[in-house]
Design an enzyme around this catalytic site. Structure first.
Site, mmCIF file in Angstrom:
data_model
loop_
_atom_site.group_PDB
_atom_site.id
_atom_site.type_symbol
_atom_site.label_atom_id
_atom_site.label_comp_id
_atom_site.label_asym_id
_atom_site.label_seq_id
_atom_site.Cartn_x
_atom_site.Cartn_y
_atom_site.Cartn_z
ATOM 1 N N ALA A 152 -3.477 -11.257 -6.903
ATOM 2 C CA ALA A 152 -3.338 -9.836 -7.213
ATOM 3 C C ALA A 152 -4.220 -8.980 -6.310
ATOM 4 C CB ALA A 152 -3.681 -9.589 -8.679
ATOM 5 N N TYR A 153 -5.442 -9.466 -6.053
ATOM 6 C CA TYR A 153 -6.352 -8.720 -5.175
ATOM 7 C C TYR A 153 -5.781 -8.642 -3.766
ATOM 8 C CZ TYR A 153 -10.651 -7.625 -2.589
ATOM 9 O OH TYR A 153 -11.580 -7.054 -1.760
ATOM 10 N N VAL A 154 -5.295 -9.771 -3.261
ATOM 11 C CA VAL A 154 -4.713 -9.789 -1.912
ATOM 12 C C VAL A 154 -3.487 -8.885 -1.845
ATOM 13 C CG1 VAL A 154 -3.435 -11.247 -0.298
ATOM 14 C CG2 VAL A 154 -5.660 -11.983 -1.146
ATOM 15 N N SER A 156 -3.058 -6.143 -3.415
ATOM 16 C CA SER A 156 -3.526 -4.761 -3.297
ATOM 17 C C SER A 156 -4.022 -4.466 -1.886
ATOM 18 C CB SER A 156 -4.618 -4.474 -4.337
ATOM 19 O OG SER A 156 -5.853 -5.098 -4.014
ATOM 20 N N LYS A 157 -4.679 -5.439 -1.264
ATOM 21 C CA LYS A 157 -5.216 -5.211 0.070
ATOM 22 C C LYS A 157 -4.133 -5.303 1.146
ATOM 23 C CE LYS A 157 -9.436 -4.303 -1.024
ATOM 24 N NZ LYS A 157 -9.984 -2.931 -0.761
#
Length: 244
Positions: A152-154, A156-157
Site C-alpha cells: 500500500a505504501y509503495v 502511494s509513492k
C-alpha cells in the site's frame, strides 16, 4: 547558483528528513516555511535551527490534504518572505502490512497524506512558484526493491512518481524543475518504528555502503535539486547508497 534570498516551503518540515532539509536549505541562505501537521513546538525548534544555520524560518500548520489549509500556508510564506521559489513535499506516512491483511482505513490514511497531500501541495506550487524554482516530491526506493508488506505504501509513492513526471512536462516554458527523491533505508522515526534490531541490521547491511542513510544524506540531494541542479528535471533520483 546563488541561493541567498530564495524562499522554500517544506511540508513535513518539523521532523525527520523534512527537518534536515530545512536546516540544509537555511544553511544555503533560504528563508523557509516549516510546515507541521500537529506539533507546532517541534516546528518552532526547527525554525530556531534555521536561524542558527543562517537562514530564516516560519512555522506554518495544516493538513497537506486540505486545499484551504495549504493555500493558507502558501499565503503565509509569501506574505512573510515575498514569494516562493522551492517547494519540498516531505510530508508522508508509512503504514505497513500484507495487502491481504492491511486495514482499508490505513490505506485511506496513506492515500490522503501521500497522494492527495502531494497533489494538493503540487497544485499550489504549480500556481505560485517563481521562474527558476523547483518542486521536489518524495518517493521511496521500495518501489524498486519491492519488499513484502510495503504494497500500500509503495502504491502511494508510485502515484507520487507519476504525478512528478507529468507535472514536469506540464510546466514546460516556466523554467521550473520537478523531480522526486527516492530514499533508501534512512534512520528516521518513520523508518525505525516497529522494526526489531535484527531487521534494522539486515536493512543497514543491504546497500554496498553498508549503513543506513541519515536525514542529512537525503537533504544534500534535495539541496542540489533545489539549487544548482537545474538540468535535472522530470526524474526520480535514488538516494540509497547503491541499494538498487
Amino acid at each position: 547558483m546563488d541561493t541567498a534570498g530564495r524562499v522554500a516551503l517544506v511540508t513535513g518540515g518539523s521532523g525527520g528528513i523534512g527537518a534536515a532539509v530545512v536546516r540544509r536549505l537555511a544553511a544555503d541562505g533560504y528563508s523557509v516555511g516549516v510546515h507541521y501537521a500537529r506539533n507546532n513546538l517541534t516546528a518552532d525548534r526547527v525554525v530556531a535551527d534555521a536561524a542558527a544555520a543562517g537562514g530564516h524560518g516560519l512555522a506554518v500548520g495544516g493538513d497537506v490534504g486540505d486545499e484551504a489549509d495549504m493555500a493558507a500556508a502558501f499565503d503565509a510564506v509569501e506574505t512573510a518572505f515575498g514569494g516562493i521559489d522551492v517547494v519540498v513535499n516531505a510530508a508522508g506516512i508509512m503504514l505497513l502490512g500484507p495487502i491481504a491483511e492491511l486495514s482499508l482505513a490505513d490505506l485511506d490514511r496513506m492515500h490522503h497524506t501521500n497522494i492527495r497531500g502531494t497533489f494538493v501541495v503540487s497544485q499550489q506550487a504549480a500556481r505560485r512558484i517563481r521562474p527558476g524554482g523547483a518542486i521536489i516530491n518524495f518517493s521511496t526506493t521500495v518501489t524498486r526493491t519491492q519488499y513484502p508488506g510495503y504494497g500500500a505504501y509503495v502504491a502511494s509513492k508510485a502515484a507520487v512518481e507519476g504525478m512528478t513526471l507529468i507535472l514536469a512536462r506540464e510546466l514546460k516554458g516556466r523554467n521550473i524543475t520537478v523531480n522526486a527523491v527516492a530514499p533508501g533505508p534512512t534512520a528516521t522515526a518513520l523508518f525505525l518504528d516497529g522494526k526489531d534490531d535484527a531487521t534494522i541490521t539486515r536493512l543497514a547491511e543491504a546497500p554496498p555502503l553498508e549503513r543506513l542513510g541519515e536525514p542529512g544524506d537525503i537533504a544534500e540531494t534535495v539541496a542540489f535539486l533545489a539549487g544548482p541542479g537545474r538540468w535535472v528535471n522530470g526524474q526520480v533520483v535514488f538516494a540509497n547508497g547503491g541499494l538498487a
